[in-house]
Design a protein around this motif. Sequence first.
Motif, short mmCIF file in Angstrom:
data_model
loop_
_atom_site.label_atom_id
_atom_site.label_comp_id
_atom_site.label_asym_id
_atom_site.label_seq_id
_atom_site.Cartn_x
_atom_site.Cartn_y
_atom_site.Cartn_z
N SER A 63 0.84 -1.19 0.00
CA SER A 63 0.00 0.00 0.00
C SER A 63 0.88 1.24 0.00
O SER A 63 2.10 1.15 0.09
N GLU A 64 0.25 2.39 -0.10
CA GLU A 64 0.97 3.66 -0.09
C GLU A 64 0.48 4.53 1.07
O GLU A 64 0.29 5.74 0.94
N LEU A 65 0.28 3.91 2.21
CA LEU A 65 -0.24 4.62 3.37
C LEU A 65 0.77 5.61 3.94
O LEU A 65 1.98 5.36 3.94
N ASP A 66 0.23 6.72 4.43
CA ASP A 66 1.04 7.67 5.19
C ASP A 66 0.85 7.46 6.70
O ASP A 66 1.78 7.66 7.47
N ALA A 67 -0.38 7.09 7.09
CA ALA A 67 -0.66 6.96 8.51
C ALA A 67 -1.85 6.01 8.72
O ALA A 67 -2.71 5.88 7.86
N VAL A 68 -1.84 5.36 9.90
CA VAL A 68 -2.92 4.48 10.33
C VAL A 68 -3.42 4.96 11.67
O VAL A 68 -2.62 5.24 12.58
N GLY A 69 -4.73 5.05 11.81
CA GLY A 69 -5.33 5.41 13.09
C GLY A 69 -6.11 4.24 13.66
O GLY A 69 -7.00 3.71 13.00
N ALA A 70 -5.75 3.80 14.88
CA ALA A 70 -6.53 2.79 15.60
C ALA A 70 -7.53 3.54 16.47
O ALA A 70 -7.15 4.18 17.45
N PHE A 71 -8.81 3.46 16.10
CA PHE A 71 -9.85 4.19 16.83
C PHE A 71 -10.28 3.36 18.04
O PHE A 71 -11.43 2.95 18.19
N CYS A 72 -9.30 3.11 18.93
CA CYS A 72 -9.46 2.29 20.11
C CYS A 72 -8.18 2.46 20.93
O CYS A 72 -7.33 3.27 20.58
N ASP A 292 -15.69 10.73 21.37
CA ASP A 292 -14.39 11.31 21.71
C ASP A 292 -13.26 10.67 20.90
O ASP A 292 -12.32 11.35 20.46
N ILE A 293 -13.33 9.35 20.71
CA ILE A 293 -12.30 8.65 19.94
C ILE A 293 -12.30 9.12 18.49
O ILE A 293 -11.24 9.34 17.89
N GLY A 294 -13.51 9.27 17.92
CA GLY A 294 -13.59 9.73 16.53
C GLY A 294 -12.91 11.07 16.33
O GLY A 294 -12.18 11.27 15.35
N ILE A 295 -13.12 11.97 17.26
CA ILE A 295 -12.50 13.29 17.17
C ILE A 295 -10.99 13.19 17.38
O ILE A 295 -10.20 13.75 16.61
N PHE A 296 -10.59 12.49 18.43
CA PHE A 296 -9.17 12.45 18.82
C PHE A 296 -8.29 11.86 17.73
O PHE A 296 -7.30 12.47 17.31
N VAL A 297 -8.64 10.67 17.24
CA VAL A 297 -7.77 9.99 16.28
C VAL A 297 -7.82 10.68 14.92
O VAL A 297 -6.79 10.83 14.25
N ALA A 298 -9.00 11.12 14.49
CA ALA A 298 -9.10 11.83 13.21
C ALA A 298 -8.26 13.10 13.23
O ALA A 298 -7.60 13.44 12.23
N ASN A 299 -8.26 13.81 14.35
CA ASN A 299 -7.43 15.00 14.46
C ASN A 299 -5.94 14.66 14.39
O ASN A 299 -5.14 15.41 13.79
N LYS A 300 -5.54 13.54 14.99
CA LYS A 300 -4.14 13.12 14.92
C LYS A 300 -3.73 12.83 13.48
O LYS A 300 -2.64 13.22 13.04
N LEU A 301 -4.58 12.11 12.75
CA LEU A 301 -4.28 11.80 11.35
C LEU A 301 -4.21 13.08 10.52
O LEU A 301 -3.29 13.27 9.71
N ARG A 302 -5.18 13.95 10.70
CA ARG A 302 -5.21 15.22 9.96
C ARG A 302 -3.97 16.05 10.24
O ARG A 302 -3.32 16.56 9.32
N ASP A 303 -3.62 16.19 11.53
CA ASP A 303 -2.50 17.05 11.90
C ASP A 303 -1.16 16.48 11.43
O ASP A 303 -0.26 17.23 11.06
N TYR A 304 -1.05 15.16 11.44
CA TYR A 304 0.19 14.56 10.94
C TYR A 304 0.38 14.87 9.46
O TYR A 304 1.47 15.25 9.03
N GLN A 305 -0.68 14.75 8.70
CA GLN A 305 -0.58 15.02 7.27
C GLN A 305 -0.35 16.50 6.99
O GLN A 305 0.41 16.86 6.10
N ALA A 306 -1.02 17.35 7.77
CA ALA A 306 -0.97 18.79 7.48
C ALA A 306 0.27 19.47 8.03
O ALA A 306 0.78 20.43 7.43
N THR A 307 0.79 18.99 9.17
CA THR A 307 1.90 19.70 9.83
C THR A 307 3.07 18.81 10.19
O THR A 307 4.10 19.31 10.65
#
Length: 401
Positions: A63-72, A292-307
């Motif tokens: 695959s060509e993944l940049d990041a994986v989020g475990a929503f748990c 809370d998990i949906g917000i937390f992990v999605a923000n981590k994935l977004r911020d890693y890609q953006a910053t």
Amino acid sequence: MPRALLLENIHPLATDILTEAGYDVENRRGALDEEELIEALDGVSLLGIRSKTQVSSEVLARSELDAVGAFCIGTNQIDLAAAAERGVAAFNAPFSNTRSVVELVLAEIIALSRRLTVQNSSLHKGVWNKSADGAHEVRGRTLGIVGYGNIGTQLSVVAEALGMSVIFYDTAEKLALGNAKRVGSLDDLLGQADVVTLHVDGRPGNAGMFGAAQFAAMRPGALFLNLSRGFLVDYDALRERILDRSLSGAAVDVFPTEPKSKGDSFDSALRGLDNVILTPHVGGSTEEAQHDIGIFVANKLRDYQATGATNLSVNLPGLVLEAPRPGAHRVTLLHRNVPGVMAQLNEDLSRSGANVEYQVLGTRGQFGYAVTDVGGGLSADLLSELEALPTTIRARVIEIG
């Protein structure tokens, strides 16, 4: 448009966050096996999973993944070492569902102590069987917590508020909260506790840690709970201890093999036993926790890609970064943690005409992660030069809007 794939019925807020960040998000309700996942990841840069989907080294290689989020909480379903070797960041939600798990543990301890499962079953069968036999208050009983991490510590505090005495065992040095007492070994804990509950992580060394010998060491009539990992426990041995009345009850939320999707068939050696509570891996499955998990992990994935931020990454050096200056270039370099890398990076930046405005380095074992903000232009060849270095695992240039 970059793509993200979210599996296993992740909270819709994660989709909203990633969509707003510019991702084309695909959602699927169930888990995928290895070949299905590889096919689904074509063109996908971000993957979100829960506990069922296995992100193997083969999946990462194809695959060509940049990041994986475990929503748990757990991340043993991800090959973290292989992900780091390919420069794929992994994130989880270590705190967001702690309270939900703690409340379920306490509810099950009370239900088992009062034999509510047996009483409920009798009445549903039309039998009135009012009796105090085998029913106990939890006040004054001893709770033994195996694993004193985020869940174990919060459980310790809340259990004390109910009047329980708390002892715990952990292989790492942990500060006891409240009146909890640390014991020197697992056997010490098993010999003292009226209730034993497991809250350890999913590292391979913990597999099979609780079997016939550990059940035999427990106090007669004790209760056993596992809301941690299914592969920790020999459930056939637990069945024998329930049937011979050595233990008075058990609650199990996790199993060595679990169905991939809601509605699939399920079987266990523990089915049909008196005073045994079985739940389908729902320890963290409250609406509040999943929100809370949906917000937390999605923000981590977004911020890693953006910053490039890796704070609380479970496999890469964790960096808390300053907000980038608008219009700057942010250069990120995941590399082998060996001498000379930073000198080479700065030499390449200087040669490209970059003016370094901010730079930070973090290390984690064999990996180093450097983030540099530069002003001015960058040569078109800089990224290729960094990628060509023998110490480089992954390099990126992030344009800050």
